[in-house]
Motif scaffolding. Sequence first.
Motif, PDB file in Angstrom:
ATOM      1  N   VAL A 182       0.840  -1.205   0.000  1.00 15.32           N
ATOM      2  CA  VAL A 182       0.000   0.000   0.000  1.00 15.32           C
ATOM      3  C   VAL A 182       0.871   1.249   0.000  1.00 15.32           C
ATOM      4  O   VAL A 182       0.630   2.202  -0.759  1.00 15.32           O
ATOM      5  N   ASP A 183       1.904   1.257   0.828  1.00 15.61           N
ATOM      6  CA  ASP A 183       2.802   2.416   0.903  1.00 15.61           C
ATOM      7  C   ASP A 183       3.526   2.658  -0.410  1.00 15.61           C
ATOM      8  O   ASP A 183       3.786   3.806  -0.790  1.00 15.61           O
ATOM      9  N   VAL A 190      -6.744  -1.128  -2.354  1.00 14.27           N
ATOM     10  CA  VAL A 190      -6.640  -1.272  -0.897  1.00 14.27           C
ATOM     11  C   VAL A 190      -6.269   0.057  -0.263  1.00 14.27           C
ATOM     12  O   VAL A 190      -6.781   0.416   0.810  1.00 14.27           O
ATOM     13  N   ARG A 191      -5.401   0.805  -0.933  1.00 13.91           N
ATOM     14  CA  ARG A 191      -5.011   2.110  -0.398  1.00 13.91           C
ATOM     15  C   ARG A 191      -6.211   3.039  -0.285  1.00 13.91           C
ATOM     16  O   ARG A 191      -6.346   3.797   0.686  1.00 13.91           O
ATOM     17  N   ASP A 410      -4.610  -6.689  -6.841  1.00 15.19           N
ATOM     18  CA  ASP A 410      -5.348  -5.468  -6.543  1.00 15.19           C
ATOM     19  C   ASP A 410      -6.324  -5.131  -7.665  1.00 15.19           C
ATOM     20  O   ASP A 410      -7.434  -4.647  -7.412  1.00 15.19           O
TER      21      ASP A 410
END
Length: 688
Positions: A182-183, A190-191, A410
């Motif tokens: 995510v980062d 998901v982010r 994703d």
Amino acid sequence: MGEGRWRRVASGVWRSVAVWAVSTVTMLVLAGILPDFRLQAENEDSATDIAVTAAFGAGAFGVLSSLVWPLLVRLLLLVPALVLGLLVFFLNGSLLLLALHLNPSGRGEAAPETAVAVAAVMSAVASATGGALTVRDDDAYRRRLYRLSDRRRRAVPDGVPTPGTVFLQLDGVGHDVLLDAVDRGLMPTVRGWLGDRPTHRLTPWRTDWSSQTGASQLGILHGSNEDVPAFRWYEKDRGEVMVSNRPSSAAELQRRAVERTGDGGLLTLDGASRGNLFGGGAEELALVLSVAARRGRGNRSRAGYFAYFSDPANAVRTAMSFVAEVGREIGQSTRARLRKQRPRVGRGGLYPFIRAFATVVERDVVVAAVIGDMLAGRTAVYADLVAYDEVAHHSGPLSRDAQKVLERLDRSLALLAKVAEHAPRAYRIVVLSDHGQSPGETFRARYGLELGELVRAGCGLPVPRKVQRTHSGAEARATVRAALRRPVEENGAQHPRVHGSEPVVLASGNLGLVSFPDVHHRMTREEIDARHPALLSTLANHPGIGFLLVRSERHGGVVLGAHGAEVPVADLVDGSGPLDGFGPGAADAVRRTHTFPHTADIMVNSWYDPAEGEVLAFEEQIGSHGGLGGAQGRPFLLSPLALSAPVREGEELVGAEQVHRVLRRWLRESAGPQVPLAPDHDNGRQAA
């Protein structure tokens, strides 16, 4: 009502004509490019004749694809999915040859290998054209997604139906790996769920000692993973090796869980199970291992393949992606070998095809099945996507290869979220994992021998010469000499006191199991020492081993570590003694496994480095799971804020059985299926 119906009919006719026209142009272009594909007779035809031949061929190919292709796929349901994926090109090319043969003018022919290529391109172009024309047509978009699943639309309750729930398992994705992805921007869907205005909450949970899909998914779907000590283990009373991903073993484990809990599972009422090891009590099944061994009409596990491959465009697209993935894996493994990356394991043989099946075929079929379930309005769906786990085993959990898989997963989440907008009821999407993966080189790569060879050396049994020459092998033989107070013969002949059948040594990631099959009960430490005086000390003092669990006549059970460390199971404390560094919950996990009837005579957990998070796999994997140590025991649960919190603030979510109770509670909150259990079951029962 009539006007809307005529509008839909007109829209459908327009799209069909447009796809036909584009397919005709595509066929003309291919005929001009490919030397073995022609649309004219030997005497030169006019441009009109050639165009008519192309139009007829494109139309006939489209009709055959719609009518004949589903029948061919249904006839091939018994063919393994891997083979079916490879047959797609051949079947599609055969349909094109048939379409050209049906042309009454006699014009048009193609070499068989050229027909395969032409058919693949035309199917892909037709699919892309149809998809582009339905982007702004919500009804058409919904109908097109629905056709992927081969479902009959069911009536939904009058008024506003209660929300359904989709549980999507990202196999092997650890909590920290998800946060890192995510980062890095690898998982924008998901982010967005966890962003400034979050719609979901992220909760880590802790696995049992056996941190692998068999134990976790059995507990999650069926509420009990008792007596599952590892991914594979030897059962003395049955004389069999149980393997979690073997159909017969999965069926037996599911039967035992149902018998133990008294209910069918999480998905008993109006549920669907897709791509899982176990059915969870669902009536709708596709790619479920526990029913894969069944014969006859009752086995619907393979029906998921028909639901997807019945559309030739989807079949061709998946087959092309399959081939591309095989090439990608060969290129990545070759690059890793040329760069002499460490750690590294062999990735040849059938592995490129196995990886392509897991990352392409299984993903496409499972996602299509879930789409069909959502559009059919099913109340609860549980699906497993295994792509990341397969790649991380061989490339590493933090590798670039694995990160690319996370990006594609994703996109699958984004597609399902989009489908939810068109479903006949609202859906809450819960994403979870069954375990993580811990990096590290293999036990064999570091010490030059496998766990089974070390066990044989510690027993004074013959070992290969290459093992005798390693430091570990020589040290083990020296330990045997000292324990027996006499030399071990150079040819490996065993001491006369050693008798009976040889030990069965099995590996489950960084968890090893040693069983002596000729002794029909679980041996005690005292019995093992009397039979093989050097074995336990050889294993406990080896630098690649963290600790051992054995039964004890004196203490009931004891954990052994290096330099004579010995702690009774009842006195185990996290962070001390042989369990130092293995993290919270390790003591309880070991204690619980000690109570299992089929726990091995010797349970072996590898060394673990808390600073680097590394373990040593007893299998050929550089990303492993199955035992204690690091990220493998820390999966995640990503749930909508509309659902209650999994646990109270400050509490931990521990064990797959507790995750089952949380998911069941969420289904009750959504007025979904309820497992018929005793009233006090939800508040307390958990296997010892």
